[in-house]
Design a protein around this motif. Structure first.
Motif, PDB file in Angstrom:
ATOM      1  N   UNK A  29      10.276  29.595  23.009  1.00  0.00           N
ATOM      2  CA  UNK A  29      10.240  29.731  21.726  1.00  0.00           C
ATOM      3  C   UNK A  29      12.150  29.287  21.642  1.00  0.00           C
ATOM      4  N   UNK A  30      13.280  30.007  22.923  1.00  0.00           N
ATOM      5  CA  UNK A  30      14.516  29.953  22.276  1.00  0.00           C
ATOM      6  C   UNK A  30      15.296  28.772  22.963  1.00  0.00           C
ATOM      7  N   UNK A  31      16.286  28.656  22.345  1.00  0.00           N
ATOM      8  CA  UNK A  31      16.823  27.027  22.529  1.00  0.00           C
ATOM      9  C   UNK A  31      17.400  27.247  23.905  1.00  0.00           C
ATOM     10  N   UNK A  32      17.343  26.546  24.830  1.00  0.00           N
ATOM     11  CA  UNK A  32      18.108  26.998  26.421  1.00  0.00           C
ATOM     12  C   UNK A  32      19.704  26.814  26.374  1.00  0.00           C
ATOM     13  N   UNK A  33      20.400  27.264  27.207  1.00  0.00           N
ATOM     14  CA  UNK A  33      21.672  27.049  28.237  1.00  0.00           C
ATOM     15  C   UNK A  33      21.817  26.805  29.703  1.00  0.00           C
ATOM     16  N   UNK A  34      22.914  26.280  29.520  1.00  0.00           N
ATOM     17  CA  UNK A  34      22.918  25.837  31.177  1.00  0.00           C
ATOM     18  C   UNK A  34      24.505  26.188  31.566  1.00  0.00           C
ATOM     19  N   UNK A  35      24.937  26.913  32.295  1.00  0.00           N
ATOM     20  CA  UNK A  35      26.184  27.288  33.111  1.00  0.00           C
ATOM     21  C   UNK A  35      26.397  26.813  34.234  1.00  0.00           C
ATOM     22  N   UNK A  36      27.706  26.028  34.114  1.00  0.00           N
ATOM     23  CA  UNK A  36      28.260  25.521  35.881  1.00  0.00           C
ATOM     24  C   UNK A  36      28.763  26.139  35.626  1.00  0.00           C
ATOM     25  N   UNK A  37      29.450  26.783  36.956  1.00  0.00           N
ATOM     26  CA  UNK A  37      30.246  27.400  38.473  1.00  0.00           C
ATOM     27  C   UNK A  37      29.985  26.585  39.540  1.00  0.00           C
ATOM     28  N   UNK A  38      31.337  26.970  39.761  1.00  0.00           N
ATOM     29  CA  UNK A  38      31.570  26.720  40.805  1.00  0.00           C
ATOM     30  C   UNK A  38      32.253  24.517  41.052  1.00  0.00           C
ATOM     31  N   UNK A  39      32.202  24.212  41.880  1.00  0.00           N
ATOM     32  CA  UNK A  39      32.323  23.084  42.318  1.00  0.00           C
ATOM     33  C   UNK A  39      33.568  22.367  42.763  1.00  0.00           C
ATOM     34  N   UNK A  40      33.345  20.784  42.942  1.00  0.00           N
ATOM     35  CA  UNK A  40      34.528  20.103  43.421  1.00  0.00           C
ATOM     36  C   UNK A  40      34.221  19.104  42.676  1.00  0.00           C
ATOM     37  N   UNK A  41      36.143  18.008  42.681  1.00  0.00           N
ATOM     38  CA  UNK A  41      35.211  16.731  41.755  1.00  0.00           C
ATOM     39  C   UNK A  41      34.704  15.587  42.550  1.00  0.00           C
ATOM     40  N   UNK A  42      35.255  16.253  44.485  1.00  0.00           N
ATOM     41  CA  UNK A  42      33.945  14.742  44.936  1.00  0.00           C
ATOM     42  C   UNK A  42      32.570  14.834  44.335  1.00  0.00           C
ATOM     43  N   UNK A  43      32.000  16.321  44.392  1.00  0.00           N
ATOM     44  CA  UNK A  43      30.773  16.132  44.082  1.00  0.00           C
ATOM     45  C   UNK A  43      29.905  15.772  42.568  1.00  0.00           C
ATOM     46  N   UNK A  44      31.313  15.866  41.456  1.00  0.00           N
ATOM     47  CA  UNK A  44      30.797  16.501  39.959  1.00  0.00           C
ATOM     48  C   UNK A  44      29.386  15.004  39.827  1.00  0.00           C
ATOM     49  N   UNK A  45      29.506  13.552  40.665  1.00  0.00           N
ATOM     50  CA  UNK A  45      28.458  13.291  39.411  1.00  0.00           C
ATOM     51  C   UNK A  45      27.210  13.175  40.061  1.00  0.00           C
ATOM     52  N   UNK A  46      27.163  14.007  41.700  1.00  0.00           N
ATOM     53  CA  UNK A  46      25.524  14.730  41.768  1.00  0.00           C
ATOM     54  C   UNK A  46      25.143  15.765  41.231  1.00  0.00           C
ATOM     55  N   UNK A  47      26.722  16.460  40.562  1.00  0.00           N
ATOM     56  CA  UNK A  47      26.090  17.774  40.200  1.00  0.00           C
ATOM     57  C   UNK A  47      25.858  17.854  38.615  1.00  0.00           C
ATOM     58  N   UNK A  83      25.660  23.184  26.910  1.00  0.00           N
ATOM     59  CA  UNK A  83      26.317  23.391  28.627  1.00  0.00           C
ATOM     60  C   UNK A  83      26.606  24.331  28.565  1.00  0.00           C
ATOM     61  N   UNK A  84      27.664  25.373  29.115  1.00  0.00           N
ATOM     62  CA  UNK A  84      28.594  25.792  29.185  1.00  0.00           C
ATOM     63  C   UNK A  84      29.227  24.978  30.538  1.00  0.00           C
ATOM     64  N   UNK A 119      22.657  36.153  27.677  1.00  0.00           N
ATOM     65  CA  UNK A 119      22.977  36.861  28.808  1.00  0.00           C
ATOM     66  C   UNK A 119      22.895  37.137  30.387  1.00  0.00           C
ATOM     67  N   UNK A 120      23.986  36.172  30.833  1.00  0.00           N
ATOM     68  CA  UNK A 120      23.929  35.116  32.401  1.00  0.00           C
ATOM     69  C   UNK A 120      25.037  35.961  32.863  1.00  0.00           C
ATOM     70  N   UNK A 121      25.143  36.417  33.779  1.00  0.00           N
ATOM     71  CA  UNK A 121      26.499  37.319  34.709  1.00  0.00           C
ATOM     72  C   UNK A 121      26.388  35.675  35.174  1.00  0.00           C
ATOM     73  N   UNK A 122      28.278  36.346  35.447  1.00  0.00           N
ATOM     74  CA  UNK A 122      28.973  34.639  35.889  1.00  0.00           C
ATOM     75  C   UNK A 122      29.378  34.728  37.056  1.00  0.00           C
ATOM     76  N   UNK A 160      18.996  29.097  31.646  1.00  0.00           N
ATOM     77  CA  UNK A 160      18.853  30.336  30.749  1.00  0.00           C
ATOM     78  C   UNK A 160      18.418  29.771  29.680  1.00  0.00           C
ATOM     79  N   UNK A 161      16.687  30.491  30.211  1.00  0.00           N
ATOM     80  CA  UNK A 161      15.970  30.048  29.163  1.00  0.00           C
ATOM     81  C   UNK A 161      14.582  30.183  29.202  1.00  0.00           C
ATOM     82  N   UNK A 162      13.874  31.036  27.525  1.00  0.00           N
ATOM     83  CA  UNK A 162      12.863  31.203  27.073  1.00  0.00           C
ATOM     84  C   UNK A 162      11.790  31.162  26.363  1.00  0.00           C
TER      85      UNK A 162
END
Length: 514
Positions: free
Chosen positions: A354-372, A209-210, A230-233, A350-352
């Motif tokens: 047979x390969x290890x998946x990754x999850x990228x977290x972009x943006x957000x605000x502190x109020x919704x951190x738990x829901x994120x 997790x990024x 290979x994810x664009x940020x 980012x998942x295909x």
């Protein structure tokens, strides 16, 4: 470089999103490692306006889903952490040259009803001639509106999530940088470096997790990023700065001020004797670790506040400033004014096969951190083949198990239990640590049992707790993130505390080197 443990989830970033995901995942039984190159909440997550709020101004941008989710979370978090989160009433002076009264009334009506408000009082119109909040304001503004939101100690919110994650078995590594991460088939191989000793070790994990906040794009930059991706940020970095001045009013109401440029600025009672004013929205380029306020921002905030308050302020009145960089998900909004870029979050998987998946977290605000975090775990559990079983909405954060979720009831209870303790110290400790105050006080039965006093009301017992339980190693961890005692302590007292912390840092180096 030796390979050590294997994890289900490796999280990069010790801000609110990383800590929130770590807590949720560890509480579901996943084996979690979180690494943070500095201290917990050392960047954006300790540089907010300290509010749990729906974002009244987001209604103008038609972000109804974001506002609804944030308002719903406001109620949840108020119950989860009543020691570090509490209700506030905000005063919005009406300026008919900026927004008509009917528009504000409509916005407040939506604000009252979008999120299923149950615990907080509704909005209302007021006359400043009859309301206590009118006395500090300049003549000419005669009426306004009052509505509800909540205060939060943002840095402590991060730490409490990390403490809970650790209690569920997560490994929390501060001052530990990810210096490389690559896939080897269905596993991530991650190289970690202790930023104080230079020692490196290799760990492996099923998923990455990024959650690196303002560094999330740099981490996966195809030219020099350390994480294979290979994810664009599509990230836009926006600087927000705040100033702190001696208090400008003697009541508990906060103010939200409109400005001609379309922005709003808050003026909030802060640490009993001060007023917090912010924030700015300025595009930022450079290293987020080196962000700081500039004179233009100070002048902007002082001028705006002076336009509303009778008491005029200038840069000479500023006792402290702080700045943070918000990593906003830009999408197609690169040309928009910085204040109009959405504060919503985006999760990119980012998942295909047979390969290890990754999850990228972009943006957000502190109020919704738990829901994120909850949304992130929907994705993570599917990738790891485990059951999606949300749990954090109903569980208090460490120290938040007050009777009836009431700080006042808890204060009365502990005042009876610790009748010997200075009242001001008791209130501060209970606000910061909740029921975990018992870990600090231990068997003490008089003030001298708390050990050396390092200045103001900071005693060895509290310092020892912070070192042993909250990853405190450096002076800023102590006086600006775990507390705001930097506003109270003298330069000599701070120097003495740095000397006190030095052996702890050396001990950590010895342990890490073994």
């Amino acid at each position: 470089m030796a390979t050590t443990a294997h994890y289900d989830l490796i999280i990069i970033g010790g801000g609110i999103n990383g800590a929130g995901i770590a807590r949720d995942a560890a509480g579901r039984g996943l084996k979690v490692l979180l690494c943070e190159k500095d201290d917990l909440a050392s960047a954006t997550s300790s540089a907010s306006t300290k509010l749990i709020h729906g974002g009244l101004r987001y209604l103008e941008h038609y972000e109804f889903r974001l506002v609804r989710e944030a308002l719903t979370e406001r109620e949840v978090l108020l119950g989860n952490a009543p020691h570090i989160i509490w209700p506030l009433r905000f005063v919005l002076p009406h300026r008919k040259d900026l927004r008509p009264a009917w528009m504000i009334r409509l916005g407040l009506f939506l604000y009252d009803h979008l999120g299923g408000r149950k615990k907080l009082p509704a909005s209302e119109g007021i006359s400043f001639a009859k309301h206590v909040s009118g006395a500090p304001l300049r003549d000419g503004v005669t009426k306004g509106f009052v509505y509800s939101d909540c205060w939060v100690d943002d840095a402590r919110l991060v730490v409490l999530n990390a403490i809970d994650a650790n209690g569920f078995g997560a490994e929390i590594l501060t001052r530990t940088k990810c210096v490389g991460a690559k896939r080897i088939k269905d596993q991530w191989q991650v190289a970690l470096r202790d930023e104080e000793t230079g020692a490196e070790r290799q760990v492996s994990g099923r998923m990455l997790v990024n959650a690196a906040g303002p560094w999330c794009a740099d981490l996966i930059n195809p030219k020099n990023g350390v994480v294979q991706s290979d994810t664009k940020a599509d990230i836009r970095l926006v600087k927000g700065s705040h100033i702190v001045v001696p208090k400008l009013f003697d009541h508990d109401y906060c103010y939200i001020f409109q400005n001609g440029d379309g922005r709003i600025v808050f003026a909030i009672p802060y640490q009993d004797d001060f007023t917090l004013i912010g924030t700015t929205d300025v595009d930022f380029a450079g290293d987020p670790a080196k962000v700081k306020i500039d004179q233009t921002e100070i002048d902007y905030l002082c001028k705006l506040a002076s336009g509303y308050f009778k008491k005029q302020i200038s840069s000479d009145d500023v006792v402290w400033t702080y700045s943070g960089v918000r990593p906003l998900y830009a999408g197609n909004g690169e040309s928009e004014n910085a204040s109009k870029v959405s504060r919503d979050y985006t999760l990119k998987l980012e998942a295909n096969d047979g390969v290890a998946p990754a999850l990228h977290v972009f943006g957000g605000k502190i109020t919704t951190y738990r829901k994120l975090a909850e949304h992130a775990l929907q994705i993570i559990t599917k990738q790891l083949g485990t059951r999606d079983a949300p749990w954090t909405a109903r569980e208090t954060l460490p120290g938040g198990d007050f009777p009836n979720a009431s700080y006042d009831e808890a204060l009365a209870l502990y005042a009876g239990q610790y009748g010997w303790m200075d009242r001001g110290l008791l209130k501060r400790l209970l606000r910061a640590y909740g029921t975990r105050i018992e870990l600090i006080v231990g068997t003490a039965s008089k003030m001298t049992d708390l050990g050396t006093c390092y200045g103001h009301d900071l005693y060895e017992a509290e310092l020892r707790y912070l070192i042993d339980h909250e990853w405190v190693r450096k002076i800023d961890d102590l006086i600006w993130r775990r507390s705001k005692l930097g506003l109270r302590l003298s330069a000599e007292q701070i120097a003495a505390l740095e000397t006190r912390l030095a052996p702890e840092k050396q001990s950590e180096r010895v342990i890490a080197a073994q």
